[in-house]
Design a protein around this motif. Structure first.
Motif, PDB file in Angstrom:
ATOM      1  N   VAL A 139       1.025  -1.124  -0.040  1.00  0.00           N
ATOM      2  CA  VAL A 139       0.222   0.074   0.101  1.00  0.00           C
ATOM      3  C   VAL A 139       0.879   1.194  -0.014  1.00  0.00           C
ATOM      4  O   VAL A 139       2.130   1.482   0.857  1.00  0.00           O
ATOM      5  N   HIS A 140       0.432   2.143  -0.958  1.00  0.00           N
ATOM      6  CA  HIS A 140       1.158   3.572  -0.675  1.00  0.00           C
ATOM      7  C   HIS A 140       0.042   4.697  -0.486  1.00  0.00           C
ATOM      8  O   HIS A 140      -0.998   4.737  -1.259  1.00  0.00           O
ATOM      9  N   GLU A 141       0.302   5.494   0.609  1.00  0.00           N
ATOM     10  CA  GLU A 141      -0.654   6.541   1.053  1.00  0.00           C
ATOM     11  C   GLU A 141       0.187   7.901   0.839  1.00  0.00           C
ATOM     12  O   GLU A 141       1.330   8.028   1.449  1.00  0.00           O
ATOM     13  N   ALA A 142      -0.432   8.695  -0.172  1.00  0.00           N
ATOM     14  CA  ALA A 142       0.274   9.945  -0.431  1.00  0.00           C
ATOM     15  C   ALA A 142      -0.113  11.056   0.652  1.00  0.00           C
ATOM     16  O   ALA A 142       0.735  11.910   0.809  1.00  0.00           O
ATOM     17  N   ASN A 143      -1.192  10.839   1.191  1.00  0.00           N
ATOM     18  CA  ASN A 143      -1.901  11.939   2.388  1.00  0.00           C
ATOM     19  C   ASN A 143      -1.601  11.551   3.727  1.00  0.00           C
ATOM     20  O   ASN A 143      -1.545  10.374   3.853  1.00  0.00           O
ATOM     21  N   GLN A 144      -1.654  12.305   4.489  1.00  0.00           N
ATOM     22  CA  GLN A 144      -1.473  12.383   5.760  1.00  0.00           C
ATOM     23  C   GLN A 144      -2.702  11.671   6.404  1.00  0.00           C
ATOM     24  O   GLN A 144      -2.542  11.074   7.500  1.00  0.00           O
ATOM     25  N   SER A 145      -3.797  12.113   5.970  1.00  0.00           N
ATOM     26  CA  SER A 145      -4.950  11.337   6.461  1.00  0.00           C
ATOM     27  C   SER A 145      -5.436  10.204   5.234  1.00  0.00           C
ATOM     28  O   SER A 145      -5.891  10.642   4.344  1.00  0.00           O
ATOM     29  N   PRO A 146      -5.330   8.980   5.604  1.00  0.00           N
ATOM     30  CA  PRO A 146      -5.577   8.194   4.586  1.00  0.00           C
ATOM     31  C   PRO A 146      -6.986   7.978   4.046  1.00  0.00           C
ATOM     32  O   PRO A 146      -7.811   8.210   5.114  1.00  0.00           O
ATOM     33  N   GLY A 147      -7.186   7.616   3.100  1.00  0.00           N
ATOM     34  CA  GLY A 147      -8.694   7.193   2.596  1.00  0.00           C
ATOM     35  C   GLY A 147      -8.987   5.740   2.989  1.00  0.00           C
ATOM     36  O   GLY A 147      -8.206   5.024   3.431  1.00  0.00           O
ATOM     37  N   LEU A 148     -10.325   5.359   2.679  1.00  0.00           N
ATOM     38  CA  LEU A 148     -10.983   4.363   3.101  1.00  0.00           C
ATOM     39  C   LEU A 148     -10.304   2.960   2.603  1.00  0.00           C
ATOM     40  O   LEU A 148      -9.925   2.000   3.354  1.00  0.00           O
ATOM     41  N   ALA A 149     -10.112   3.237   1.487  1.00  0.00           N
ATOM     42  CA  ALA A 149      -9.232   2.093   0.703  1.00  0.00           C
ATOM     43  C   ALA A 149      -8.234   1.685   1.152  1.00  0.00           C
ATOM     44  O   ALA A 149      -7.783   0.479   1.367  1.00  0.00           O
ATOM     45  N   ARG A 170      -4.337  -3.130   6.475  1.00  0.00           N
ATOM     46  CA  ARG A 170      -4.921  -4.369   7.551  1.00  0.00           C
ATOM     47  C   ARG A 170      -4.112  -5.582   7.181  1.00  0.00           C
ATOM     48  O   ARG A 170      -3.958  -6.511   7.977  1.00  0.00           O
ATOM     49  N   PHE A 171      -3.972  -5.811   5.743  1.00  0.00           N
ATOM     50  CA  PHE A 171      -3.464  -7.128   5.277  1.00  0.00           C
ATOM     51  C   PHE A 171      -2.424  -7.140   4.400  1.00  0.00           C
ATOM     52  O   PHE A 171      -1.958  -7.967   3.488  1.00  0.00           O
ATOM     53  N   ALA A 172      -1.613  -5.932   4.239  1.00  0.00           N
ATOM     54  CA  ALA A 172      -0.512  -5.510   3.447  1.00  0.00           C
ATOM     55  C   ALA A 172       0.627  -6.246   4.066  1.00  0.00           C
ATOM     56  O   ALA A 172       0.949  -6.274   5.035  1.00  0.00           O
ATOM     57  N   ALA A 173       1.522  -6.705   2.969  1.00  0.00           N
ATOM     58  CA  ALA A 173       2.911  -7.348   3.196  1.00  0.00           C
ATOM     59  C   ALA A 173       3.703  -5.641   3.748  1.00  0.00           C
ATOM     60  O   ALA A 173       4.588  -5.898   4.576  1.00  0.00           O
ATOM     61  N   ARG A 174       3.572  -4.854   3.153  1.00  0.00           N
ATOM     62  CA  ARG A 174       4.416  -3.492   3.495  1.00  0.00           C
ATOM     63  C   ARG A 174       3.494  -2.494   3.173  1.00  0.00           C
ATOM     64  O   ARG A 174       2.515  -2.347   2.353  1.00  0.00           O
ATOM     65  N   VAL A 175       3.798  -1.316   3.888  1.00  0.00           N
ATOM     66  CA  VAL A 175       2.855  -0.182   3.935  1.00  0.00           C
ATOM     67  C   VAL A 175       4.006   1.020   3.950  1.00  0.00           C
ATOM     68  O   VAL A 175       4.705   1.328   4.671  1.00  0.00           O
ATOM     69  N   ALA A 176       3.858   1.946   2.610  1.00  0.00           N
ATOM     70  CA  ALA A 176       4.641   2.894   2.613  1.00  0.00           C
ATOM     71  C   ALA A 176       3.647   4.375   2.523  1.00  0.00           C
ATOM     72  O   ALA A 176       2.412   4.237   1.910  1.00  0.00           O
ATOM     73  N   VAL A 177       4.422   5.354   3.174  1.00  0.00           N
ATOM     74  CA  VAL A 177       3.517   6.492   3.244  1.00  0.00           C
ATOM     75  C   VAL A 177       4.296   7.815   2.769  1.00  0.00           C
ATOM     76  O   VAL A 177       5.800   7.761   2.717  1.00  0.00           O
ATOM     77  N   ALA A 178       3.866   8.791   2.480  1.00  0.00           N
ATOM     78  CA  ALA A 178       4.622   9.926   2.021  1.00  0.00           C
ATOM     79  C   ALA A 178       5.308  10.938   3.219  1.00  0.00           C
ATOM     80  O   ALA A 178       6.110  11.433   3.039  1.00  0.00           O
ATOM     81  N   VAL A 179       4.495  10.911   4.316  1.00  0.00           N
ATOM     82  CA  VAL A 179       4.961  11.896   5.427  1.00  0.00           C
ATOM     83  C   VAL A 179       4.771  11.230   6.590  1.00  0.00           C
ATOM     84  O   VAL A 179       4.008  10.104   6.888  1.00  0.00           O
ATOM     85  N   PRO A 180       5.810  11.621   7.720  1.00  0.00           N
ATOM     86  CA  PRO A 180       5.581  11.014   8.871  1.00  0.00           C
ATOM     87  C   PRO A 180       4.404  11.281   9.668  1.00  0.00           C
ATOM     88  O   PRO A 180       3.583  12.270   9.479  1.00  0.00           O
ATOM     89  N   GLY A 181       3.880  10.291  10.725  1.00  0.00           N
ATOM     90  CA  GLY A 181       2.542  10.713  11.306  1.00  0.00           C
ATOM     91  C   GLY A 181       1.263  10.179  10.772  1.00  0.00           C
ATOM     92  O   GLY A 181       0.253  10.358  11.029  1.00  0.00           O
ATOM     93  N   THR A 182       1.526   9.575   9.399  1.00  0.00           N
ATOM     94  CA  THR A 182       0.315   8.889   8.717  1.00  0.00           C
ATOM     95  C   THR A 182      -0.305   7.595   9.616  1.00  0.00           C
ATOM     96  O   THR A 182       0.554   6.837  10.000  1.00  0.00           O
ATOM     97  N   PRO A 183      -1.324   7.828   9.911  1.00  0.00           N
ATOM     98  CA  PRO A 183      -1.853   6.722  10.993  1.00  0.00           C
ATOM     99  C   PRO A 183      -2.364   5.438  10.328  1.00  0.00           C
ATOM    100  O   PRO A 183      -3.350   5.186   9.933  1.00  0.00           O
ATOM    101  N   LEU A 184      -1.285   4.774   9.683  1.00  0.00           N
ATOM    102  CA  LEU A 184      -1.504   3.481   9.305  1.00  0.00           C
ATOM    103  C   LEU A 184      -0.578   2.457   9.990  1.00  0.00           C
ATOM    104  O   LEU A 184       0.560   2.843  10.149  1.00  0.00           O
ATOM    105  N   PRO A 185      -0.777   1.001   9.988  1.00  0.00           N
ATOM    106  CA  PRO A 185       0.058   0.403  10.541  1.00  0.00           C
ATOM    107  C   PRO A 185       1.282  -0.136   9.663  1.00  0.00           C
ATOM    108  O   PRO A 185       1.045  -0.077   8.410  1.00  0.00           O
ATOM    109  N   LYS A 186       2.385  -0.374  10.462  1.00  0.00           N
ATOM    110  CA  LYS A 186       3.584  -0.691   9.784  1.00  0.00           C
ATOM    111  C   LYS A 186       3.989   0.398   8.808  1.00  0.00           C
ATOM    112  O   LYS A 186       4.948  -0.131   7.708  1.00  0.00           O
ATOM    113  N   ALA A 187       3.831   1.612   8.993  1.00  0.00           N
ATOM    114  CA  ALA A 187       4.052   2.707   8.002  1.00  0.00           C
ATOM    115  C   ALA A 187       5.480   2.848   7.948  1.00  0.00           C
ATOM    116  O   ALA A 187       6.123   3.087   8.796  1.00  0.00           O
TER     117      ALA A 187
END
Length: 374
Positions: free
Chosen positions: A135-145, A151-168
């Motif tokens: 999963v890649h999330e570009a916004n600090q506030s993630p969308g529903l998808a 929840r079941f991704a092998a890896r979660v990548a985010v654009a900015v610190p503080g993004t509330p996703l597990p294993k970011a």
């Protein structure tokens, strides 16, 4: 390429990996997906990248133009409020997941990479338990998808610190190499000639996302006389579904309206200042190329565009104006004096450089290939 394996199998050493990207709908989802695709191909030239999209998304134009295969699936729009459409959502999800799973099995997907939006959700659900997910999330506030996919991704990548996703893991936003390697000064003369702009005048770039923004269109075009009187040239992408008629002022720098910018690298090179929305992709690009900006956050959603803009504003690289406050008078009051102030523009440009993650594309590509077992 070797014969595709079943979607339930991982790639093995030596096998050409098959990467499926799900980032359809808007340029903000598609462009990072394509930047990742390019990086995957640089690292593994034997790989296959397949994009998922829908019949009405911008990906129908952008994906084939970049040379990648596009597989169409039924869209799953996610209503923000209770509507009759919400009652039909489970059936739409089930149909889209079934169709997406058929695609993953047919192409032999080794990994699915989602960038959020209504294409990503069925991709996550179709791949769950069968194909590794990134999963890649570009916004600090993630969308529903992406909240679901993480929840079941092998890896979660985010654009900015503080993004509330597990294993970011913070990687930034993947950008095209034509953007991250852009030398604006070296390309300026060519860029202004390409668009028919004055070669020497201070130049304002105006755009509102891939579809344009009516409030930005009205405010900036309404200040055409003030811009012309100040000796400012304008390159204005108004959106393919909009029209823009601007009075000409003989002897003044040109005001050039265009429906869409195919060459954003040249648009950035031509400009001294930008007036634009503050989608995550836009903020990442303008800061990466060192272009001072006046951000006008989209007034809808959960406020993520204002959140996207704040770090650049805090760093002194940008200004922010609320959409409701954007008028022709505000352009004359704020944007005109900024654009003609070369010293201030230079300071804001220096503040912007270095804010982005220029290697995010290859960093994410390595994560994706690791998840695929390749």
């Amino acid at each position: 390429m070797s014969k595709p394996v079943k979607g339930t199998e991982r790639a093995v050493a030596g096998k050409a990996p098959v990467v499926v990207v799900a980032g359809g709908g808007t340029a903000g989802h598609i462009e990072p997906a394509l930047a990742l695709a390019d990086a995957v191909m640089r690292l593994r030239p034997d790989a296959t990248v397949v994009a998922l999209g829908t019949e009405r998304g911008l990906e129908n134009k952008l994906v084939p133009a970049r040379g990648y295969a596009l597989e169409l699936i039924p869209p799953v729009p996610l209503p923000r409020k209770p509507t009759p459409e919400l009652l039909r959502l489970p059936l739409k999800v089930r149909d889209s997941v079934r169709r997406t799973r058929e695609v993953l099995e047919r192409v032999g997907a080794d990994v699915v990479v989602g960038f959020g939006g209504y294409v990503a959700l069925p991709a996550y659900l179709a791949a769950r338990g069968r194909t590794p997910i990134v999963v890649h999330e570009a916004n600090q506030s993630p969308g529903l998808a992406n909240k679901v996919g993480a929840r079941f991704a092998a890896r979660v990548a985010v654009a900015v610190p503080g993004t509330p996703l597990p294993k970011a893991e913070v990687v930034g936003i993947p950008l095209r190499r034509s953007i991250t390697s852009l030398d604006r000064a070296a390309l300026r003369a060519e860029a202004r000639e390409h668009f028919g702009l004055d070669p020497d005048a201070p130049t304002l770039l105006v755009f509102g996302g891939s579809q344009g923004a009516q409030s930005i269109n009205s405010a900036v075009s309404g200040a055409a006389k003030e811009l012309a009187d100040a000796g400012i040239g304008v390159l204005h992408a108004h959106g393919p579904k909009n029209t823009l008629v601007v009075q000409e002022f003989p002897g003044k720098p040109a005001y050039v309206p265009v429906p869409y910018l195919e060459r954003m690298d040249l648009a950035y090179a031509a400009a001294d200042v930008a007036v634009c929305r503050s989608g995550a992709m836009t903020v990442a690009e303008v800061t990466a190329v060192g272009l001072p900006a006046v951000f006008v956050p989209l007034p809808h959603g959960n406020g993520e565009q204002a959140t996207n803009a704040r770090p650049a504003v805090t760093a002194g690289a940008a200004l922010m104006v609320e959409d409701a406050d954007l008028t022709a008078a505000k352009i004359a009051e704020l944007v005109v004096p900024l654009t003609v102030d070369a010293d201030r523009v230079a300071k804001m440009s220096a503040a912007a450089v270095g804010m982005g993650h220029r290697e995010a594309d290859e960093l994410l590509a390595k994560i994706v290939l690791e998840a695929a077992g390749a």
